[in-house]
Design a protein around this motif. Structure first.
Motif, short mmCIF file in Angstrom:
data_model
loop_
_atom_site.label_atom_id
_atom_site.label_comp_id
_atom_site.label_asym_id
_atom_site.label_seq_id
_atom_site.Cartn_x
_atom_site.Cartn_y
_atom_site.Cartn_z
N PRO A 26 -24.92 -6.27 -18.23
CA PRO A 26 -26.39 -6.26 -18.23
C PRO A 26 -26.94 -5.38 -17.12
N ALA A 27 -28.07 -4.72 -17.39
CA ALA A 27 -28.63 -3.76 -16.44
C ALA A 27 -28.87 -4.38 -15.07
N ASP A 28 -29.31 -5.63 -15.03
CA ASP A 28 -29.63 -6.27 -13.76
C ASP A 28 -28.40 -6.75 -13.00
N ARG A 29 -27.21 -6.62 -13.62
CA ARG A 29 -25.99 -7.05 -12.96
C ARG A 29 -25.25 -5.90 -12.29
N TYR A 30 -25.59 -4.67 -12.66
CA TYR A 30 -24.83 -3.52 -12.14
C TYR A 30 -24.88 -3.45 -10.62
N ASP A 31 -26.08 -3.52 -10.05
CA ASP A 31 -26.22 -3.45 -8.59
C ASP A 31 -25.49 -4.60 -7.91
N ALA A 32 -25.61 -5.81 -8.49
CA ALA A 32 -24.96 -6.97 -7.88
C ALA A 32 -23.44 -6.79 -7.84
N GLU A 33 -22.86 -6.23 -8.90
CA GLU A 33 -21.42 -6.02 -8.93
C GLU A 33 -21.01 -4.86 -8.04
N ARG A 34 -21.90 -3.89 -7.86
CA ARG A 34 -21.58 -2.71 -7.06
C ARG A 34 -21.71 -2.97 -5.57
N LEU A 35 -22.65 -3.85 -5.17
CA LEU A 35 -22.93 -4.05 -3.75
C LEU A 35 -22.00 -5.06 -3.10
N VAL A 36 -21.54 -6.05 -3.84
CA VAL A 36 -20.71 -7.12 -3.28
C VAL A 36 -19.44 -7.24 -4.11
N HIS A 37 -18.30 -7.35 -3.43
CA HIS A 37 -17.01 -7.46 -4.11
C HIS A 37 -16.90 -8.81 -4.80
N HIS A 38 -16.60 -8.80 -6.09
CA HIS A 38 -16.34 -10.01 -6.86
C HIS A 38 -14.98 -9.90 -7.52
N GLU A 39 -14.26 -11.01 -7.57
CA GLU A 39 -12.97 -11.02 -8.25
C GLU A 39 -13.13 -11.14 -9.76
N THR A 40 -14.21 -11.78 -10.19
CA THR A 40 -14.42 -12.01 -11.61
C THR A 40 -15.85 -11.64 -12.01
N LEU A 41 -16.02 -11.42 -13.29
CA LEU A 41 -17.32 -11.18 -13.89
C LEU A 41 -17.56 -12.27 -14.92
N GLU A 42 -18.67 -12.98 -14.81
CA GLU A 42 -19.01 -14.01 -15.79
C GLU A 42 -20.26 -13.61 -16.54
N LEU A 43 -20.15 -13.60 -17.87
CA LEU A 43 -21.28 -13.30 -18.74
C LEU A 43 -21.58 -14.54 -19.57
N THR A 44 -22.86 -14.83 -19.74
CA THR A 44 -23.26 -16.02 -20.48
C THR A 44 -24.13 -15.64 -21.68
#
Length: 207
Positions: A26-44
């Motif tokens: 989702p467009a609003d998730r790109y920055d969140a995933e790019r700025l902070v390291h996450h081990e997983t991605l959860e989509l609902t």
């Protein structure tokens, strides 16, 4: 690079049964995933259409234009609801998808303009998935970096200054605070980053 119509409906799999998919971030998730390291991605909210299974390989993309930003494997659902909320014996309808990242390329996405996406989740034939993943090239070599964040803080004690520091970090975060990074042993190469990109912090250079 295109998807096969049959695979869009029935999914695609290697000989070992592992499926291959494209997941649209989702467009609003790109920055969140790019700025902070996450081990997983959860989509609902994925309650209709084809669904990957645990162990399937996933290409994570952003749209407009389509670009590949990560690879991963399906870890499984984290929440479930019932097809009929009033019937606890009805079949579960899982609306979430959890992907464990295996490769990230948020800073240098690979173009995927020829890929046709059917929605949030699109089944890919294995050859298409491999060709898409190959666009990332080999993983870059890992190295040590020094990262710092300096904030001038007025406080009545060292402990209070530390508390205020963490309050500012939580409140402002990577969207507003400049982080300074340099390769270990080469502090003269220090760069400031804001919003995940290099940012000039010398006002004299802007003149």
């Amino acid at each position: 690079m295109t998807t096969d119509t049959a695979h869009r409906v029935n999914g695609a799999s290697h000989a070992d049964g592992t499926g291959t998919w494209a997941v649209l971030l989702p467009a609003d998730r790109y920055d969140a995933e790019r700025l902070v390291h996450h081990e997983t991605l959860e989509l609902t909210g994925l309650l209709t259409g084809p669904r990957p299974r645990p162990g399937d390989q996933v290409a994570v993309l952003v749209d407009a234009p389509p670009r590949l930003v990560a690879l991963g494997r399906v870890a499984g659902p984290t929440t479930q609801r019932r097809e009929d909320p009033d019937d606890p014996q009805s079949e579960p309808a899982d609306g979430s998808l959890v992907v464990t990242y295996t490769r990230r390329s948020f800073d240098e996405p690979a173009p995927a303009d020829a890929l046709t996406l059917d929605g949030p989740v699109t089944a890919l034939d294995p050859a298409t998935f491999r060709a898409l993943a190959d666009r990332l090239g080999p993983p870059p070599e890992r190295r040590s970096w020094l990262v710092s964040l300096d904030l001038p803080i007025e406080a009545d004690s060292a402990a209070e200054a530390v508390r205020l520091f963490w309050s500012y970090v939580q409140e402002l975060g990577p969207r507003e605070l400049p982080a300074f990074v340099s390769p270990s042993g080469d502090e003269l190469a220090m760069q400031a980053f804001v919003l995940g990109a290099e940012a000039n912090q010398d006002p004299e250079e802007d003149d």
